[in-house]
Design a protein around this motif. Structure first.
Motif, PDB file in Angstrom:
ATOM      1  N   ASP A 123       0.840  -1.202   0.000  1.00  0.00           N
ATOM      2  CA  ASP A 123       0.000   0.000   0.000  1.00  0.00           C
ATOM      3  C   ASP A 123       0.879   1.257   0.000  1.00  0.00           C
ATOM      4  O   ASP A 123       0.577   2.240  -0.657  1.00  0.00           O
ATOM      5  CB  ASP A 123      -0.920   0.014   1.228  1.00  0.00           C
ATOM      6  CG  ASP A 123      -1.925  -1.136   1.194  1.00  0.00           C
ATOM      7  OD1 ASP A 123      -2.352  -1.507   0.090  1.00  0.00           O
ATOM      8  OD2 ASP A 123      -2.259  -1.664   2.269  1.00  0.00           O
ATOM      9  N   LYS A 124       1.967   1.185   0.743  1.00  0.00           N
ATOM     10  CA  LYS A 124       2.859   2.351   0.812  1.00  0.00           C
ATOM     11  C   LYS A 124       3.486   2.599  -0.563  1.00  0.00           C
ATOM     12  O   LYS A 124       3.459   3.716  -1.091  1.00  0.00           O
ATOM     13  CB  LYS A 124       3.946   2.115   1.874  1.00  0.00           C
ATOM     14  CG  LYS A 124       3.348   2.090   3.279  1.00  0.00           C
ATOM     15  CD  LYS A 124       4.315   1.657   4.359  1.00  0.00           C
ATOM     16  CE  LYS A 124       3.498   1.047   5.473  1.00  0.00           C
ATOM     17  NZ  LYS A 124       3.977   1.008   6.760  1.00  0.00           N
ATOM     18  N   LEU A 125       4.039   1.524  -1.156  1.00  0.00           N
ATOM     19  CA  LEU A 125       4.720   1.702  -2.450  1.00  0.00           C
ATOM     20  C   LEU A 125       3.764   2.147  -3.544  1.00  0.00           C
ATOM     21  O   LEU A 125       4.145   2.878  -4.453  1.00  0.00           O
ATOM     22  CB  LEU A 125       5.414   0.394  -2.851  1.00  0.00           C
ATOM     23  CG  LEU A 125       6.718   0.138  -2.107  1.00  0.00           C
ATOM     24  CD1 LEU A 125       7.192  -1.290  -2.334  1.00  0.00           C
ATOM     25  CD2 LEU A 125       7.805   1.128  -2.542  1.00  0.00           C
ATOM     26  N   GLU A 126       2.509   1.717  -3.444  1.00  0.00           N
ATOM     27  CA  GLU A 126       1.547   2.107  -4.484  1.00  0.00           C
ATOM     28  C   GLU A 126       1.170   3.578  -4.396  1.00  0.00           C
ATOM     29  O   GLU A 126       0.449   4.080  -5.255  1.00  0.00           O
ATOM     30  CB  GLU A 126       0.309   1.199  -4.411  1.00  0.00           C
ATOM     31  CG  GLU A 126       0.618  -0.148  -5.060  1.00  0.00           C
ATOM     32  CD  GLU A 126      -0.481  -1.184  -4.910  1.00  0.00           C
ATOM     33  OE1 GLU A 126      -0.304  -2.282  -5.455  1.00  0.00           O
ATOM     34  OE2 GLU A 126      -1.491  -0.909  -4.239  1.00  0.00           O
ATOM     35  N   SER A 127       1.646   4.284  -3.367  1.00  0.00           N
ATOM     36  CA  SER A 127       1.404   5.729  -3.381  1.00  0.00           C
ATOM     37  C   SER A 127       2.422   6.439  -4.276  1.00  0.00           C
ATOM     38  O   SER A 127       2.309   7.642  -4.512  1.00  0.00           O
ATOM     39  CB  SER A 127       1.373   6.312  -1.960  1.00  0.00           C
ATOM     40  OG  SER A 127       2.513   5.965  -1.257  1.00  0.00           O
ATOM     41  N   ILE A 128       3.397   5.692  -4.805  1.00  0.00           N
ATOM     42  CA  ILE A 128       4.323   6.288  -5.784  1.00  0.00           C
ATOM     43  C   ILE A 128       3.660   6.164  -7.153  1.00  0.00           C
ATOM     44  O   ILE A 128       3.361   5.042  -7.595  1.00  0.00           O
ATOM     45  CB  ILE A 128       5.683   5.545  -5.785  1.00  0.00           C
ATOM     46  CG1 ILE A 128       6.330   5.649  -4.401  1.00  0.00           C
ATOM     47  CG2 ILE A 128       6.590   6.069  -6.888  1.00  0.00           C
ATOM     48  CD1 ILE A 128       7.611   4.852  -4.253  1.00  0.00           C
ATOM     49  N   PRO A 129       3.419   7.287  -7.853  1.00  0.00           N
ATOM     50  CA  PRO A 129       2.715   7.206  -9.137  1.00  0.00           C
ATOM     51  C   PRO A 129       3.383   6.208 -10.091  1.00  0.00           C
ATOM     52  O   PRO A 129       4.592   6.271 -10.310  1.00  0.00           O
ATOM     53  CB  PRO A 129       2.817   8.635  -9.693  1.00  0.00           C
ATOM     54  CG  PRO A 129       3.050   9.495  -8.498  1.00  0.00           C
ATOM     55  CD  PRO A 129       3.787   8.659  -7.495  1.00  0.00           C
ATOM     56  N   GLY A 130       2.581   5.258 -10.592  1.00  0.00           N
ATOM     57  CA  GLY A 130       3.052   4.302 -11.606  1.00  0.00           C
ATOM     58  C   GLY A 130       3.698   3.035 -11.053  1.00  0.00           C
ATOM     59  O   GLY A 130       3.891   2.062 -11.795  1.00  0.00           O
ATOM     60  N   TYR A 131       4.068   2.995  -9.777  1.00  0.00           N
ATOM     61  CA  TYR A 131       4.812   1.845  -9.236  1.00  0.00           C
ATOM     62  C   TYR A 131       3.980   0.578  -9.344  1.00  0.00           C
ATOM     63  O   TYR A 131       2.854   0.520  -8.866  1.00  0.00           O
ATOM     64  CB  TYR A 131       5.183   2.095  -7.768  1.00  0.00           C
ATOM     65  CG  TYR A 131       6.126   1.037  -7.196  1.00  0.00           C
ATOM     66  CD1 TYR A 131       7.496   1.242  -7.185  1.00  0.00           C
ATOM     67  CD2 TYR A 131       5.632  -0.160  -6.679  1.00  0.00           C
ATOM     68  CE1 TYR A 131       8.355   0.280  -6.654  1.00  0.00           C
ATOM     69  CE2 TYR A 131       6.490  -1.133  -6.160  1.00  0.00           C
ATOM     70  CZ  TYR A 131       7.848  -0.898  -6.145  1.00  0.00           C
ATOM     71  OH  TYR A 131       8.702  -1.859  -5.627  1.00  0.00           O
ATOM     72  N   ARG A 132       4.542  -0.451  -9.985  1.00  0.00           N
ATOM     73  CA  ARG A 132       3.820  -1.720 -10.157  1.00  0.00           C
ATOM     74  C   ARG A 132       4.268  -2.737  -9.107  1.00  0.00           C
ATOM     75  O   ARG A 132       5.456  -3.037  -8.992  1.00  0.00           O
ATOM     76  CB  ARG A 132       4.105  -2.294 -11.547  1.00  0.00           C
ATOM     77  CG  ARG A 132       3.346  -1.608 -12.663  1.00  0.00           C
ATOM     78  CD  ARG A 132       3.722  -2.259 -13.981  1.00  0.00           C
ATOM     79  NE  ARG A 132       3.471  -3.697 -13.962  1.00  0.00           N
ATOM     80  CZ  ARG A 132       4.181  -4.586 -14.651  1.00  0.00           C
ATOM     81  NH1 ARG A 132       5.205  -4.213 -15.398  1.00  0.00           N
ATOM     82  NH2 ARG A 132       3.883  -5.871 -14.597  1.00  0.00           N
ATOM     83  N   THR A 133       3.289  -3.306  -8.403  1.00  0.00           N
ATOM     84  CA  THR A 133       3.624  -4.335  -7.407  1.00  0.00           C
ATOM     85  C   THR A 133       3.267  -5.717  -7.949  1.00  0.00           C
ATOM     86  O   THR A 133       3.403  -6.710  -7.253  1.00  0.00           O
ATOM     87  CB  THR A 133       2.843  -4.100  -6.095  1.00  0.00           C
ATOM     88  OG1 THR A 133       1.446  -4.021  -6.405  1.00  0.00           O
ATOM     89  CG2 THR A 133       3.269  -2.842  -5.394  1.00  0.00           C
ATOM     90  N   ASP A 134       2.799  -5.760  -9.225  1.00  0.00           N
ATOM     91  CA  ASP A 134       2.326  -7.039  -9.782  1.00  0.00           C
ATOM     92  C   ASP A 134       3.232  -7.555 -10.899  1.00  0.00           C
ATOM     93  O   ASP A 134       2.755  -8.038 -11.917  1.00  0.00           O
ATOM     94  CB  ASP A 134       0.889  -6.866 -10.307  1.00  0.00           C
ATOM     95  CG  ASP A 134       0.832  -5.841 -11.444  1.00  0.00           C
ATOM     96  OD1 ASP A 134       1.835  -5.124 -11.651  1.00  0.00           O
ATOM     97  OD2 ASP A 134      -0.206  -5.767 -12.126  1.00  0.00           O
TER      98      ASP A 134
END
Ligand code: URA
Length: 437
Positions: A123-134
């Protein structure tokens, strides 16, 4: 053929299950041959009657082999990861992964979302615009190989039986069980193809393990399972009575992590991160002792190398690396409201549980698994025990987007911070270190 209800009855009556019985049950559940209600009954029997170490190890193996194992044999560096049992303001992974990579380790980190009041790295990393966790497994390994670290979410192929069982435990009151937690965490980590693993077992008001005793048993159990599986596993028992750092909430925590990677954050956040990363260097034979590991880490931070690795990881995963230079580009809330201190003195306590609840009601966490979150909200500039404060000075700054939620969060924070005339002893950050060396 083994009849599932006979296995449930055996555990219900307090008897130990054999590795074959556990393996068959998990295999049957994963294959859809054993329904949720039988798995839930077994989980409750385990919750009530516990499991021996041998049973826990067998459960871990069975869940690990329910999916594929990550093939890290192509990586040239020692492969190491860290897992935290979760806490409030726990942004350690964002700092530790690039820091460890900057010191020569490969860190393939598979993280989770927030659970209960605890925040989640994804959730934290997804606050970076465009960051893909998948990322796909291939993309993931490529980033680890080229950058040194990558942080993504759980894949469909890694320990899928745990994913199914965890969702079931979540709604059947069977999460807080030491054998079930041990197997759940270790099956995922052991499937990552690691040489070594460091566990951050948190204890206190903002953690799942409220008592030191339970946290010690969980840590010992996980270290022993790792050892049985031939891996080098260490654990640090850390304080989660008070939040970690001065920012709580997703984008705010990314901002604080970047500040830390710039070397501008000292105090508990840096100290806990440094010690966990030092444990990784020790377990992988990169440093001979704690002191030299700390020096190596201070160099990697001071030279800007760790921040550079973070920047590369963000870019490689589709995120905007400009956030490293201009963290203000992260999502910002509509209202920023300082909370003035009613008196002067020293901060003696900050209740992690209350802070976690306040951030959750602001929208920074979920009340249902399918909920979205508001990355911008949370608390920043939160005071910490030992800090002196003047009347009227801000105890924290609340970042919110909704008046009703802001009111609820303020109410939850009303008694969260204690102030007294006398300066308190600094809180103990690390209660125990369990290293296999
Ligand atoms: N985290 C997990 O992955 N599993 C648990 O059971 C508890 C916390």
């Amino acid at each position: 053929m083994r009849v599932p209800q006979w296995i449930i009855e055996k555990k219900r009556d307090g008897q130990a299950l054999s590795a074959d019985e556990i393996g068959d049950f998990i295999q049957g559940y994963h294959a859809g041959e054993i329904p949720d209600y039988q798995m839930a009954a077994l989980a409750m029997a385990i919750y009530l009657n516990g499991m021996s170490f041998e049973e826990t190890a067998a459960l871990t193996e069975a869940m690990m082999h329910s999916g594929k194992l990550l093939d890290t044999s192509g990586l040239s560096r020692p492969v190491c990861d860290k897992h935290s049992t979760g806490g409030i303001g726990d942004k350690v992974s964002l700092i530790l992964a690039p820091l460890a990579a900057a010191c020569g380790l490969a860190v393939p980190m598979i993280s989770g979302r927030g659970l209960g009041i605890t925040g989640g790295t994804l959730d934290k990393l997804e606050s970076i615009p465009g960051y893909r966790t998948d990322l796909s497994e291939k993309e993931f390994l490529k980033v680890v190989d080229e950058v040194g670290c990558s942080i993504i979410g759980q894949t469909a192929t890694l320990a899928p039986a745990d994913k199914k069982l965890y969702a079931l435990r979540d709604v059947t009151g069977t999460v807080p069980s030491i054998p079930l937690i041990t197997a759940s965490i270790m099956c995922k980590k052991m499937a990552e193809g690691l040489d070594a693993l460091v566990l951050d077992v948190k204890t206190g008001r903002g953690a799942f393990m409220k008592t030191r005793e339970d946290a010690e048993s969980l840590a010992k159990n996980m270290v022993r399972v790792g050892d049985t599986m031939g891996k080098s596993v260490g654990a640090l028992l850390t304080n989660m009575d008070i939040p970690l750092g001065h920012c709580i909430g997703n984008a705010l925590e990314v901002r604080e992590s970047i500040e830390c990677l710039r070397g501008k954050v000292r105090g508990p956040l840096w100290e806990v991160t440094r010690e966990l990363t030092a444990a990784m260097l020790l377990l992988c034979g990169k440093s001979p002792d704690w002191e030299s590991a700390r020096e190596t880490l201070e160099d990697a931070l001071g030279s800007g190398k760790a921040l550079e690795v973070f920047r590369q990881m963000v870019a490689a995963q589709g995120g905007d690396p400009a956030v490293c230079d201009h963290p203000r580009e992260l999502a910002a809330a509509g209202q920023t409201l300082p909370a003035p201190s009613p008196e002067s003195g020293y901060v003696t306590d900050v209740n992690a549980d209350a802070v976690g609840r306040a951030v959750l009601v602001l929208g920074g966490g979920r009340t249902r698994a399918e909920d979205g979150i508001d990355h911008a909200v949370g608390l920043s500039d939160l005071v910490t025990p030992g800090q002196s404060i003047e009347k009227g000075q801000a105890l924290y700054i609340l970042h919110g987007n909704d008046d009703k939620r802001i009111g609820q969060a303020r109410e939850l924070m009303r008694d969260a911070i204690q102030i007294a005339d006398k300066k308190p002893e600094p809180p103990v950050l690390i209660y125990n270190r369990m290293m296999p060396l």
